[in-house]
Design a protein around this motif. Structure first.
Motif: not given
Length: 513
Positions: A11-13, A35-42, A60-68
């Motif tokens: 959380f701090a990071a 997230g942008g890099a993930a989109i580019d490579r998907t 939104l779902f992509l960012q939630l997935g990254i946070l998870a």
């Protein structure tokens, strides 16, 4: 407690990274960059699946997935740090390296400072995890003293964890505040825009173009309801007063840079144009009609010395570049063949919304958005299809993609349960730059029956249609097809959206009570 330490460090990071990104550039934040890099490579098929299932919430779902995923790794690193403090801290630093590499490798990255948010956030997280893990280490009693009953420094842990949580929350709020403040100049520049009266206004929408049938899409799609499909995790906030458009490249004998005011001073034209996303499935929602105001793209190109291939021009592809690094390739012949290809400044009577490309975007009737509708445009380069593949072409989509003739049933909805008697079947059909000449409806396996067409605005807009159906009790399937003004019938053959748009007839299954 070790897992809690890892969560607090993660959380701090992220909070510190958010704060630094607010000062550097919101797009440089680690979640956005990764997230942008993930989109580019998907793979294209996965992107298409995400749009089909999540719609405009796919980001939104992509960012939630990254946070998870980050949360799971943070929990694991916290547990590891109980026995190996340095290893746990080093793991946090490793994620900082990944974020920094992602940020600096993005197409819109302009300097190494984009790495700072990830580096600063990882450093803060690593130090915090090292400190908290130390508070969880059993105390070593003095050689001549009694054994420690407490085992680990509970009080020190609680104080450090509480302080870290409060500080992290403050850093996160600071980052949001800085990001918001950074876009205030752009917001102010949009607020100050006064669109002049167009020299060539759109004609009034013909009486009867919009059917007053409940459930049918309105003829003009409100800005707030207009579909949005792009790869930007953070909507760019571009200041119109500093925005510039550069036109250069092959066959450009007079390269030029235009400002926003330069475009406002030109003769503006206003047109109703329907846009369609190539990711729109048969019967899908990613199509909308708006009244656009802007400058003729062909006029700007001609002033720069550009000639279409039909007149001897050496360039057959126009590559538009966005401020977020997106590249979109359009056929030069199409944008200079006389159609109303625009650099749009306004949408439905107001300056473009930020989410739809403010200050300037491209609008080209008759082409799917991925080969024509560049938002937040900053550069146009003339080149050839052989010499350059833009973003989507590199990922398996077609180089040229004229919009296919399509139709959709808006009402009744799938699995509806209307009563017997007359049921109004209605929807929209589109074949931009060709126009709709006929729409037919079939009930079950019966004969095709011609629907009533609403008045036509232009051949660049969709057309509403209706069909009064005498519904009988039981289950039924309603199917629609359209014929464009060239006489071409909408194909029954089903095709995926990849590589050049979906095709097939739209059907609705329902039960009449």
């Amino acid at each position: 407690m070790g897992a809690l330490s890892g969560a607090l460090a993660g959380f701090a990071a992220l909070a510190v990274a958010e704060a630094v990104a607010g000062a550097v550039r919101p797009q440089a934040g680690p979640v956005v960059a990764v997230g942008g890099a993930a989109i580019d490579r998907t793979p294209a098929a996965v992107k298409d699946w995400a749009i089909r299932h999540f719609g405009t919430n796919d980001k939104l779902f992509l960012q939630l997935g990254i946070l998870a995923v980050l949360a799971l790794f943070a929990l694991a690193l916290g547990i590891v740090a109980l026995r190996f403090r340095r290893t746990g801290a080093a793991g946090v630093l490793l994620f900082g390296v990944v974020g920094a590499l992602a940020a600096t490798s993005r197409p819109d990255s302009t300097s190494a400072t984009d790495a700072l948010p990830s580096v600063a956030g990882a450093a803060a997280g690593a130090v915090l995890l090292y400190v908290l893990a130390g508070r969880l280490t059993p105390r070593t009693p003095a050689p001549d003293g009694p054994p420690s009953e407490e085992g680990w420094d509970r009080r020190g842990f609680v104080i450090a964890a509480g302080a870290a949580a409060v500080a992290s929350a403050g850093a996160g709020l600071l980052g949001r505040s800085l990001s918001s403040a950074g876009g205030q100049d752009a917001v102010a520049s949009r607020r100050n825009v006064v669109l002049p009266q167009p020299g060539s206004p759109a004609r009034p929408v013909p009486r009867g173009a919009g059917l007053r049938i409940p459930g049918v899409s309105p003829f003009i799609t409100p800005n707030g309801d207009f579909y949005r499909v792009d790869t930007a995790l953070v909507v760019p906030k571009v200041n119109a007063t500093t925005w510039r458009l550069r036109i250069h490249g092959k066959g450009v004998t007079r390269p030029h840079v235009f400002s926003y005011d330069d475009l406002l001073r030109r003769e503006l034209i206003e047109r109703d144009i329907t846009l369609t996303c190539v990711s729109n499935e048969v019967g899908g929602p990613y199509v909308g009609n708006a009244r656009w105001i802007g400058v003729r793209l062909a006029d700007l190109l001609a002033e720069c010395g550009v000639k279409p291939p039909a007149k001897g021009g050496p360039a057959d592809q126009l590559v538009a570049r966005s401020v977020d690094g997106m590249t979109i390739g359009s056929p030069v012949e199409d944008v200079m063949d006389g159609r109303d290809a625009l650099l749009a400044l306004g949408m439905n009577g107001e300056p473009l919304p930020f989410s739809h490309g403010f200050p300037v975007r491209m609008v080209v009737p008759g082409l799917y958005g991925f080969v024509s509708a560049c938002k937040w445009i900053k550069e146009i380069e003339l080149t050839t299809f052989d010499a350059y593949d833009p973003y989507w072409v590199k990922r398996g989509w077609a180089r040229r993609a004229p919009i296919k003739t399509e139709s959709r049933i808006d009402t009744p909805k799938p699995f509806a349960r209307p009563g017997t008697g007359t049921v109004m079947v209605a929807g929209v059909a589109w074949a931009q730059h060709r126009g709709i000449g006929k729409v037919e409806v079939r009930v079950d396996d019966g004969p095709w029956q011609e629907a009533r067409l609403a008045a036509e605005d232009t051949r660049d807009t969709w057309r509403q249609w209706s069909f009064p159906w005498r519904a009988t009790k039981g289950g039924h399937t309603l199917t629609v097809r359209a014929t464009d003004r060239t006489g071409a019938l909408q194909t029954e053959k089903r095709a995926r959206t990849i590589p050049d748009g979906a095709s097939g007839w739209h059907s609705v299954v329902l039960t009449v009570d």
